[in-house]
Design an enzyme around this catalytic site. Structure first.
Site, PDB file in Angstrom:
ATOM      1  CG  HIS A 163      -0.593   0.289   2.491  1.00 24.27           C
ATOM      2  ND1 HIS A 163      -0.326  -0.683   3.426  1.00 24.27           N
ATOM      3  CD2 HIS A 163      -0.365   1.465   3.111  1.00 24.27           C
ATOM      4  CE1 HIS A 163       0.040  -0.111   4.562  1.00 24.27           C
ATOM      5  NE2 HIS A 163       0.025   1.196   4.397  1.00 24.27           N
ATOM      6  CG  ASP A 218       0.240  -4.054   2.740  1.00 23.12           C
ATOM      7  OD1 ASP A 218       0.787  -3.520   1.766  1.00 23.12           O
ATOM      8  OD2 ASP A 218      -0.543  -3.451   3.495  1.00 23.12           O
ATOM      9  CB  SER A 229       2.688   1.551   6.530  1.00 23.79           C
ATOM     10  OG  SER A 229       1.418   1.215   6.973  1.00 23.79           O
TER      11      SER A 229
HETATM   12  N1  ARG Z   1      -4.758   0.496   7.496  1.00 22.48           N
HETATM   13  C1  ARG Z   1      -3.462   0.496   6.897  1.00 22.48           C
HETATM   14  C2  ARG Z   1      -2.809   1.881   7.058  1.00 22.48           C
HETATM   15  O1  ARG Z   1      -3.308   2.676   7.781  1.00 22.48           O
HETATM   16  C3  ARG Z   1      -3.496   0.044   5.492  1.00 22.48           C
HETATM   17  C4  ARG Z   1      -4.077   1.007   4.519  1.00 22.48           C
HETATM   18  C5  ARG Z   1      -4.074   0.601   3.084  1.00 22.48           C
HETATM   19  N2  ARG Z   1      -5.100  -0.360   2.758  1.00 22.48           N
HETATM   20  C6  ARG Z   1      -6.388  -0.087   2.433  1.00 22.48           C
HETATM   21  N3  ARG Z   1      -7.182  -1.075   2.228  1.00 22.48           N
HETATM   22  N4  ARG Z   1      -6.884   1.127   2.287  1.00 22.48           N
HETATM   23  O2  ARG Z   1      -2.151   2.454   6.270  1.00 22.48           O
HETATM   24  N1  GLU Z   2      -1.277   1.296   7.615  1.00 20.08           N
HETATM   25  C1  GLU Z   2      -0.623   2.310   8.392  1.00 20.08           C
HETATM   26  C2  GLU Z   2       0.408   3.108   7.612  1.00 20.08           C
HETATM   27  O1  GLU Z   2       0.295   3.283   6.426  1.00 20.08           O
HETATM   28  C3  GLU Z   2      -0.067   1.694   9.599  1.00 20.08           C
HETATM   29  C4  GLU Z   2      -1.180   1.325  10.420  1.00 20.08           C
HETATM   30  C5  GLU Z   2      -1.352   2.220  11.584  1.00 20.08           C
HETATM   31  O2  GLU Z   2      -1.852   3.344  11.456  1.00 20.08           O
HETATM   32  O3  GLU Z   2      -0.922   1.746  12.636  1.00 20.08           O
HETATM   33  O4  GLU Z   2       1.341   3.660   8.152  1.00 20.08           O
END
Ligand code: ARG
Ligand code: GLU
Length: 705
Positions: free
Chosen positions: A83, A220, A640
């Protein structure tokens, strides 16, 4: 009464002391090292961060300004999340070669794809410069004087640091709300090429349905390579550049791991607000999060409708949709978590102890009353700001109009502006934008009081009779609805020289942008900034007071997108009565979710075939392949792609998310349920080995068994 309060204080302190939370400064890791070692770390502080020898910090990068990444070979190979590379992978894709759908793997170095807008940043060193930047400051001086002293003192320090090496840049930023100042010196590389990424069916498996949740089965990851000039220094893209030789890189661990094992995360957490006043908690959980969320629900529904109807639209909106959906979902988790933790009430209780403690300390006694005075004022403007950002600025042609105006104002060349316009239309689909616009404007009218809106808004509705008629007219007449007309408008505006504004104002989308932005700047943002500044000054004293009052508690500085170490252990959790979540997910779960009819769960056929043959080789653990795991490390957005390391400093995973019940940890950390989610390196190796076709990469990746 007194006894009751001190009992509460004691309770408050102990809950914090046993918690696994914290994002610690690498240069001060010697203060934590004994604790880390007692929990299973086998390294020394010098192994983690050193100025004298290569250390783990030299293998960690800030990836493209918002994610983390790490080096996994001595030839510049870098791993981060899928991502984090998503928009870059998308930029190389079209319906003809759809790397989102099919994945991408360079089979030779020549096939690695250069990226237009990318940078990775290594931390060279960090240092406490509090005494230097505050030299000459005396209490009683105004805040403006203080700021200017810091700036004047800091400038030569930054300039000197930036001369120390090729591609160096430096930044001085406050910690603990300005009770401490640090300098961070970085080296930045911009020739960074895409090496490989699995298809979205693996890299985004589970999509936004599984996002922020456990159990998770997302592969990922994506791979890049840093290129340098012949002297191993940063250089702009050139075919003559060679793979960068890092000072340090990680080995991947295939070793068996168990619940309870020590882990630490080394990366770039973006923002936390662990020490805020109760009123701010209330604002976030009861006003800001729910309202921003509602606005995004409207946009997501429209995007979804058009994306599922047309594959070309799906590619265009893939990254945009994921980023809108991501915070949208997190905000709900955060609201719920804050409510469940009773964070507002807890903060209130703490604040009354603080008030009592501060009563005969003139340095602190004014703090709580001051917050009580400032916050209600601040909130009105914070809300107008949040709403402006999530409604008016969320409209795509309005944001394009703003970029065009800024670029012309800054006298950027037509070529530069045109390149920007081309990029914009590559990912633009008018029906989505228009349909969202009208929905957002209706909300804006409903929730933003007249006094906070430009007169232009009501004037136009009166003029056109209805909101719909107004929006129709904008989209019918504006040049910004197609690429050629937009370029033509820019050409005319640039040719008009100092009169460019008149040309832009003749376009209804540009006029809309200009009217709203000037109203916002003149009536909202200046007041908002004023109150924010006032509040931040109070925090400087409040933070100091909290630290003085709770001497046993260890305060880590809130995250600010600088390198941090968080540590904990691999650990399942119980999200609700009667349920226990195991800490590891496997290929079995992917197969259980597999469903060719659902876009987010339709896995590649090759993976089904391998599963049927159960031929996992060295990656097999108990007859399956581990995919993801959770641990108690305190992480946030920006983490991330961060390396998740074992006690020996070997890479066992890359961080990519947090669990649903723990999404409030930017504000309050609950050791019972806050878990970070990582991709297991064994799944990455398995994928590269069995599915990518790019097995040559395994020759440069080192593993330990
Ligand atoms: N929750 C994760 C973060 O905050 C992954 C985000 C990307 N994935 C998604 N399905 N939008 O970045
Ligand atoms: N998916 C998040 C990022 O892009 C990390 C997840 C979180 O916020 O802990 O940094």
């Amino acid at each position: 009464m007194k006894r009751y309060f001190s009992l509460l204080t004691a309770l408050f302190i102990t809950t914090f002391a046993i918690a696994d939370n914290g994002m610690w400064l690498p240069s001060q890791i010697s203060m934590r090292i004994a604790d880390m070692q007692s929990k299973g770390l086998k390294l020394s502080a010098e192994d983690i961060y050193s100025l004298n020898q290569p250390s783990l910090k030299d293998a960690v990068v800030l990836f493209n300004g918002g994610c983390s990444g790490e080096l996994i070979s001595d030839e510049g190979l870098l791993i981060t999340n899928y991502h984090c590379g998503h928009s870059l992978i998308q930029a190389h894709s079209s319906v003809g070669h759809d790397y989102l759908k099919d994945g991408f793997w360079a089979m030779t170095r020549d096939q690695e794809l250069p990226n237009k807008r990318i940078f990775v940043r290594f931390l060279v060193y960090m240092d406490d410069v509090t005494d230097i930047v505050l030299s000459g400051y005396k209490s009683g001086m105004s805040e403006a004087q203080r700021d200017s002293i810091i700036e004047v003192n800091g400038k030569p320090v930054i300039e000197a640091a930036e001369k120390e090496g090729v591609g160096y840049s430096a930044r001085i930023a406050p910690l603990y709300y300005g009770n401490q100042y640090f300098i961070w010196v970085y080296q930045t590389f911009t020739d960074v090429r895409l090496v490989g990424a699995p298809p979205a069916a693996v890299g985004k498996f589970g999509g936004d349905t599984d996002n922020w949740m456990w159990p998770r089965h997302t592969g990922d990851f994506s791979l890049f390579r840093i290129y340098a000039d012949k002297n191993n220094n940063p250089a702009p893209y050139s075919a003559d550049n060679v793979p960068y030789t890092p000072k340090k890189h990680f080995k991947m661990s295939l070793k068996e791991r168990r619940e309870g094992d020590f882990t630490f995360v080394y990366g770039y957490p973006g923002t936390t607000q662990e020490y805020i006043y109760s009123e701010k908690v209330k604002y976030i959980s009861e006003a800001s999060d729910p309202h921003k969320r509602n606005l995004r629900t409207l946009r997501l529904d429209v995007q979804k409708k058009y994306m599922s109807a047309d594959p070309a639209v799906r590619i265009k909106y893939s990254a945009k949709n994921a980023s809108v959906a991501n915070s949208w979902k997190k905000w709900l988790g955060e609201m719920n978590g804050i409510r469940k933790m009773k964070t507002y009430e807890e903060k209130k209780a703490f604040e009354s102890q603080f008030a009592e403690w501060a009563a005969n300390r003139p340095e602190y006694s004014w703090i709580i009353p001051r917050f009580e005075l400032l916050y209600p004022q601040w909130e009105k403007y914070a809300f107008a700001t949040d709403y402006y950002n999530e409604s008016i600025r969320a409209n795509e042609i309005i944001s394009l109009a703003n970029s065009i105006r800024m670029n012309i104002m800054q006298k950027k060349s037509i070529d530069v502006i045109n390149a920007y316009i081309d990029d914009f239309y590559k990912n633009y689909y008018l029906p989505i934008d228009k349909e969202c616009f009208i929905l957002l404007l209706r909300q804006y009218r409903q929730y933003i009081p007249d006094a906070y809106r430009p007169a232009y808004f009501s004037d136009m509705i009166i003029h056109y009779g209805t909101m719909q008629a107004w929006v129709d007219a904008i989209y019918e007449k504006s040049a910004l609805t197609n690429v050629d007309a937009a370029k033509e408008l820019v050409k005319r505006a640039v040719e008009a020289g100092d009169d460019y504004a008149a040309v832009l104002l003749s376009d209804p989308a540009c006029e809309f942008e200009y009217r709203f932005k000037t109203h916002y700047d003149e009536n909202i943002s200046n007041v908002y900034d004023y109150f924010t500044e006032q509040i931040d000054q109070v925090y400087r004293y409040y933070m100091k007071g909290q630290m003085e009052m709770c001497q046993e508690k260890e305060f880590f500085p809130d995250a600010n997108l600088t390198l941090r170490v968080a540590y904990g252990n691999i650990q399942g959790y119980s999200p609700a009565d009667g349920i226990y979540y195991k800490p590891v997910s496997t290929l079995e779960g992917i197969m259980q979710k597999d469903n060719p009819d659902i876009f987010d769960y339709n896995i590649p056929q090759e993976l089904r075939d391998i599963y049927a043959a159960k031929d996992y080789g060295r990656y097999a653990v108990n007859g399956t392949v581990p995919v993801c795991f959770i641990a108690t490390n305190h992480t946030t957005g920006g983490n991330s792609g961060s390396p998740v390391l074992d006690g020996d400093g070997n890479l066992i995973g890359i961080n990519f998310d947090r669990v649903w019940e723990g999404t409030m940890s930017d504000i309050v950390f609950d050791p019972d349920v806050c878990r970070n989610i990582s991709l297991d390196m064994r799944y990455v190796l398995f994928y590269i080995d069995r599915l990518s076709g790019a097995r040559q990469l395994l020759n440069e990746i080192e593993t330990v068994e």
